[in-house]
Design an enzyme around this catalytic site. Structure first.
Site, short mmCIF file in Angstrom:
data_model
loop_
_atom_site.label_atom_id
_atom_site.label_comp_id
_atom_site.label_asym_id
_atom_site.label_seq_id
_atom_site.Cartn_x
_atom_site.Cartn_y
_atom_site.Cartn_z
N LEU A 129 0.61 -1.09 -0.07
CA LEU A 129 -0.24 -0.18 -0.02
C LEU A 129 1.01 1.01 0.00
CD1 LEU A 129 -3.08 0.56 0.17
CD2 LEU A 129 -2.74 1.22 3.10
N SER A 181 3.69 -6.83 1.98
CA SER A 181 2.31 -6.39 2.33
C SER A 181 0.53 -5.93 1.18
CB SER A 181 2.58 -4.65 3.32
OG SER A 181 1.30 -4.30 3.64
N GLN A 182 0.47 -5.61 1.38
CA GLN A 182 -1.16 -5.61 0.51
C GLN A 182 -0.65 -6.81 -0.15
OE1 GLN A 182 -4.36 -2.59 0.45
NE2 GLN A 182 -2.83 -2.36 -2.03
N ASP A 227 6.59 -4.91 13.88
CA ASP A 227 5.66 -4.73 12.91
C ASP A 227 5.09 -3.58 12.81
OD1 ASP A 227 5.05 -5.30 10.00
OD2 ASP A 227 3.55 -4.36 11.01
N HIS A 252 7.42 -2.47 10.32
CA HIS A 252 6.79 -2.60 8.93
C HIS A 252 7.24 -1.88 7.85
CE1 HIS A 252 3.45 -3.82 6.95
NE2 HIS A 252 3.16 -3.04 5.94
#
Length: 303
Positions: free
Chosen positions: A46, A112-113, A229, A284
């Site tokens: 993202l 991630s996404q 994270d 993250h």
């Protein structure tokens, strides 16, 4: 008989040629070595872009020189908020020709996404040839937490009432809502989720059997995440763990999608194809730039 023999090089001539022969050897060996590495495809998360992965590319080049690495520059920045099925289609069109040119297989590193986009790709692509799918801090069982991203996108909503937006047709037009997983409104999630509930096999659909078969083509599923994270909530979602209705985290083996083997997790684990690599102390935004993480959890699977 002696007249049939060809001319013989004098021993001094052989000695003179040896240094030149030795100079050729170092150049020949790496060429053979480079050819052995499978191509790597990287999918961002993202609000990300290909620039975020410059350190990862450096690490791969150092440890596996000659590897062809493609960081897909699609749906960058705010475009990453587009519905995930739209993104899956775009990335599918981009990865298909790369796979077609690599009969030996490819590796996916999805952050991630992007890890959810890649899992959907493995489900919908009938003839994919992914050897290692490396899921890098991805909310594989969904997201249920207040983050800066959510506060920016939905400034008047908190996680306790975000379901009112995300589980509406309008909300499902945002990628974040496609994997918003509110454990207190499970029925709404199952009925409204147009993405996560489908790739998890939590809701019946006509492609469920085919998607499961496709997903099981993967060689290894490498799951990476950690308790520091700060974005993925709960962080165990990176390993297919998630909250129950009391917000107690149930690990992958306790999840219904695993127990029912709805999309193949149980089968993958039984054949030893799931690798879990938790690591503490990594925020993250640092997963793709941490050298220790790369050497421990990523590099071993880039054959």
């Amino acid at each position: 008989m002696l007249g049939l023999r060809g001319p013989r090089l004098p021993s001094a001539g052989i000695l003179l040629l040896l240094p030149f022969l030795l100079l050729l050897l170092p150049h020949a060996a790496p060429a053979l070595h480079r050819a052995s590495y499978k191509p790597v495809i990287v999918v961002h998360g993202l609000f990300d872009s290909s620039y975020s992965f410059r350190h990862l590319l450096e690490y791969i080049d150092e440890t596996h020189p000659g590897t062809v690495v493609t960081v897909l520059d699609l749906f960058d920045g705010r475009e990453s908020l587009r519905p995930l099925w739209e993104q899956v289609q775009g990335f599918r069109e981009a990865v298909a020709p790369i796979m077609a040119k690599a009969p030996q297989g490819v590796h996916l590193i999805c952050y991630s996404q992007g890890g959810l986009v890649c899992r959907a790709l493995l489900s919908v692509m009938d003839e994919h040839n992914v050897d290692s799918f490396i899921s890098l801090s991805s909310p594989q069982m969904g997201q249920y937490g207040d983050t800066d991203y959510l506060k920016w996108l939905f400034p008047t909503s908190m996680r306790s009432n975000l379901y009112r937006i995300c589980y509406s047709p309008w909300g499902q037009e945002f990628s974040i809502c496609n994997y918003w997983h509110d454990p207190h409104h499970d029925d709404l999630y199952l009925n409204a989720s147009s993405f996560l509930a489908l790739i998890n096999g939590e809701r019946d659909h006509p492609n469920a059997t085919a998607w499961r078969k496709n997903f099981l083509r993967v060689g290894h599923l490498v799951l990476i995440g950690g308790p520091d994270d700060g974005v993925i909530t709960p962080w165990q979602s990176s390993f297919f763990g998630f909250y129950d209705a009391n917000e107690t985290v149930l690990e992958m083996e306790e999840q219904l999608v695993y127990l029912r083997d709805s999309f193949g997790l149980k089968t993958l684990l039984a054949r030893g194809a799931i690798v879990r690599c938790p690591m503490a102390g990594i925020a993250h935004t640092a997963w793709h730039s941490n050298r220790t993480l790369y050497e421990t959890c990523i590099e071993p699977w880039l054959s």
